[in-house]
Design a protein around this motif. Sequence first.
Motif, mmCIF file in Angstrom:
data_model
loop_
_atom_site.group_PDB
_atom_site.id
_atom_site.type_symbol
_atom_site.label_atom_id
_atom_site.label_comp_id
_atom_site.label_asym_id
_atom_site.label_seq_id
_atom_site.Cartn_x
_atom_site.Cartn_y
_atom_site.Cartn_z
ATOM 1 N N LYS A 270 7.419 29.834 68.930
ATOM 2 C CA LYS A 270 8.836 30.159 68.924
ATOM 3 C C LYS A 270 9.226 30.734 67.570
ATOM 4 O O LYS A 270 8.667 30.380 66.554
ATOM 5 C CB LYS A 270 9.662 28.900 69.166
ATOM 6 N N LEU B 203 17.110 30.603 62.842
ATOM 7 C CA LEU B 203 18.016 31.070 61.792
ATOM 8 C C LEU B 203 17.643 32.468 61.303
ATOM 9 O O LEU B 203 18.461 33.370 61.328
ATOM 10 C CB LEU B 203 18.026 30.076 60.628
ATOM 11 N N CYS B 204 16.393 32.615 60.854
ATOM 12 C CA CYS B 204 16.021 33.935 60.326
ATOM 13 C C CYS B 204 15.484 34.853 61.422
ATOM 14 O O CYS B 204 15.401 36.061 61.225
ATOM 15 C CB CYS B 204 15.016 33.825 59.187
ATOM 16 N N GLU B 205 15.140 34.259 62.563
ATOM 17 C CA GLU B 205 14.637 35.022 63.720
ATOM 18 C C GLU B 205 13.436 35.867 63.340
ATOM 19 O O GLU B 205 13.179 36.904 63.929
ATOM 20 C CB GLU B 205 15.751 35.913 64.300
ATOM 21 N N LYS C 52 11.737 20.954 64.238
ATOM 22 C CA LYS C 52 13.029 20.846 64.910
ATOM 23 C C LYS C 52 13.924 20.002 64.012
ATOM 24 O O LYS C 52 13.575 18.883 63.641
ATOM 25 C CB LYS C 52 12.835 20.149 66.260
ATOM 26 N N ARG C 53 15.083 20.529 63.635
ATOM 27 C CA ARG C 53 15.990 19.825 62.721
ATOM 28 C C ARG C 53 16.592 18.611 63.404
ATOM 29 O O ARG C 53 17.279 18.762 64.420
ATOM 30 C CB ARG C 53 17.135 20.752 62.329
ATOM 31 N N THR D 60 20.589 19.073 63.931
ATOM 32 C CA THR D 60 21.193 20.026 64.862
ATOM 33 C C THR D 60 20.307 20.326 66.062
ATOM 34 O O THR D 60 20.760 20.969 66.994
ATOM 35 C CB THR D 60 21.466 21.360 64.157
ATOM 36 N N GLN E 244 17.995 22.415 66.067
ATOM 37 C CA GLN E 244 17.511 23.796 65.994
ATOM 38 C C GLN E 244 16.048 23.817 65.586
ATOM 39 O O GLN E 244 15.613 23.027 64.748
ATOM 40 C CB GLN E 244 18.307 24.566 64.938
ATOM 41 N N GLN E 245 15.323 24.788 66.148
ATOM 42 C CA GLN E 245 13.916 24.933 65.777
ATOM 43 C C GLN E 245 13.832 26.034 64.735
ATOM 44 O O GLN E 245 14.219 27.175 64.993
ATOM 45 C CB GLN E 245 13.078 25.255 67.016
ATOM 46 N N TYR F 32 16.344 25.985 52.835
ATOM 47 C CA TYR F 32 17.610 26.656 52.552
ATOM 48 C C TYR F 32 18.798 25.862 53.084
ATOM 49 O O TYR F 32 19.754 25.594 52.361
ATOM 50 C CB TYR F 32 17.609 28.074 53.144
ATOM 51 N N VAL F 33 18.745 25.480 54.385
ATOM 52 C CA VAL F 33 19.922 24.795 54.962
ATOM 53 C C VAL F 33 20.100 23.419 54.325
ATOM 54 O O VAL F 33 21.232 22.997 54.051
ATOM 55 C CB VAL F 33 19.905 24.685 56.507
#
Lengths: 354, 502
Positions: free
Chosen positions: A4, A8-10, A17-18, A21, A23-24, A32-33
């Motif tokens: 995958k 975020l940066c795609e 996986k955060r 949130t 998000q992967q 960064y986040v």
Amino acid sequence: MPPKTCALCENAKAILKRPKTGQQICKDCFFYVFETEVHNTITQANLFARGDRVAIGASGGKDSTVLAYVLKTLNERYHYGLHLFLLSIDEGITGYRDDSLETVKRNQQQYDMPLKILSYDELYGWTMDRIVSQIGKKNNCTFCGVFRRQALDRGAAVLNVDHIVTGHNADDIAETVLMNIMRGDIARLGRCTSIVTQGEDTIKRSKPFKYAYEKEIVMYAYFKKLDYFSTECIYSPDAYRGHARTFLKDLEAARPSAIIDIIHSGEAFEIREEIKATQKIQQTCKRCGYMSSNDLCKACTLLEGLERGMASSGITDRARKKLDAEGPLPENLRTIPFYQPPSGNPNPTITIES
Amino acid sequence: MVSESCGNPSVETEAIMTRRPKYDKSKFCIKCKLNSGAIIVRHAVYCKECFPALLSYKVKRILEPQINPKPELSRKKSLKASGNLLVGFSGGLGSTVLLDLISRIYLSHRTEIKEEGVTKSRGGKDHPRNEPVWKMVSVCYVEVASGFPGMTDKTQKIHQLLQENYESLEFIPIRLENAFDLSWWDKVGGKAALDVNTDLTSDELFVSTALNSPDSDSVQKLRSYISALPTRTAIESAIHTLIRILLLYTARSTQSSHLLLGTSLTSISIKLISSISQGGGFSVREEAQEEWNPDSKGAVRLIRPLQEITLKECSMWAWWNDLLVVGKEKYPRGKDGIEALTKEFIIGLERDYPSTVSTIARTCAKLAPKVDAAGLCILCERPLQPAVQEWKSQISIRATKEPSPPSHSSDPSSVLHSLTSYLCYSCHTTLSSRSSKGVSRNSSNTSLPLPVWASTHLQGLLVDVAITDMQPDLKEADEEIWLSHKVNPDEMKEAIGEFLLE
């Protein structure tokens, strides 16, 4: 299954996986986040001013190790202009603190920060091991927590700092909110979600990791290869906080945002006006000069109980009455040295900010 | 004679004040001191004869100050409510006990006493010439079975139970799917609304008008609502909200000034912790009691008279009075949600720390919201905390690039409206939360139909927004506020891409 892409940066491959949130994302985006969220917490709450001398409460555990690393990074990246120090407390728990203090000493060299270690033995004449041998394993967290709080302030006074930061994370704060509701500690409940706390005579204290998940702190340390010492305090299993912690872990499994949701709930309410009027006003301890809600601060009360062989006088009213009935404090009993706030720091009285 | 004792405790141990005795060591009732105790309520012993007075006192202490239109604590003024009474009945232990107590305390004048074969009329305060507190009393039951295939419909059973025991009370059965039924909405005085769906794939919760025909089945909509909810916690929470709102609108339609629910002390503590765990700290006071009047058409006071009575006391009351408890069935997909976890935790903790439930309730009673509400949440109609979305976006960074605008249809003025700013923190989290296991829905349904009251509120708010935005073409008719477009597959993939594993 094809790999995958980072949400975020795609661009890069997602490798984690955060927990916060779901998000992967890739490693760099995670750094960064994580760092940026702490930076946003700091700036939105106006925690620091240029030139501030800041002591990092360092235990050698994951929270304070990561905190020291992140603060140093952000201080350089965003030019906060802070002077950073490490402040460590030795509670005298054999096997627990010895190893983690070595980590703090390593941190001192790795991050090039001055270090001050203050021990309970030096300050109060009692180690936690000795305290527990006297009072048993119930209520010992009260002793440790009260003594540590004063110890941090005293260490900071020696270093002449303006500000203490601790590594309390989102999980800690959510646990504290639940615990204070379940125990009916309305005074603490009103304060525990504040990111900054400051009293008249005490040093400003804040929690930059207030919204950082414990799991993410561990993840950050893992990916950055930061070394820390992870130990469970041997006296903690019977603590009330343990119940709240277990429950919180179950909630997090059911809904990962529960931790932040609890903090949000804690920030949304305050004590009702008519109840505030009945709360105790802050005074100064007659014996050691530290802040207190009674004539004697909690640390002096606990120490007196220990010295006179009636340790529970700090815990229950009944035991306290019994102790008072025994007579006044004997002349030669050990007391805590008088507290001097850091000099040359005209800290105006600031009310608690959230 | 002068006492020879010096009162020095180190010499005379009796000089120290003795510890207050814990009453459960004594056999006798603390109230009458004559009979043998039969139940221990937090270290106080009561006999079977004195127990009713205890419960009655606790109910009155919560309820009576709230009966008169102007809440007051003085007992001198007689009790007279401004409207009727609606009692919410779920079939569970709490509501069974509530109905029994309310009936005994306030409705006994409606029945004659049969004593030794002779019918006597009531006297004193119960004399029929004294005006009753409420003119009309109804009992409302909300059937949830339609939402879950396989669940048993208990409406008939409950109706029978109420007819046998409370024949003077009007029974109002309603169903959970009424929340999506425009004809029910019209009957309770709701303003007509369009069918609105919200897309759960994005946290923005974009809305669109439903493409279904006007007479689409409300049961289908209810099932679609439940299947679209993202987590088990969301299902529990959403159903509680639907039931509460259905009862409130029913209360208003029966000109009731009061709605009573049978939440015990144990249940309230569980609900408080559960609500706080879902971000509902702003409405912590509403968990105990609320004054509901969303469009100023008549206020209903929602009161929980059993909130100082533990589950144990309710059980004993039901047992001693042979009350038949029909029982509540658990929602098939509701277990392991936050409320179920909280219940297990609190009941477990109460065993080791017996004052836990009362401490939780008392602590939360000392709390108030920090800031004033900015209106009402359109879904749960509780106070709306301001700046919820700003707070959420400050806490977590979810995007590092500017989001690309969703592709529009050829109509240049089509606008996607987002539901988020009209929802309170808990409702937004309910709809946008994710389970730790990723998408846990059984179906791939991500379109959630809104309950009728939410659509009406939203319509009203968007009309205001459109007028403020000075868009002349939208000022004309309400229908033209709604601009929707068919979501194409590419747009859908963009929105849900992060959850796809292939």
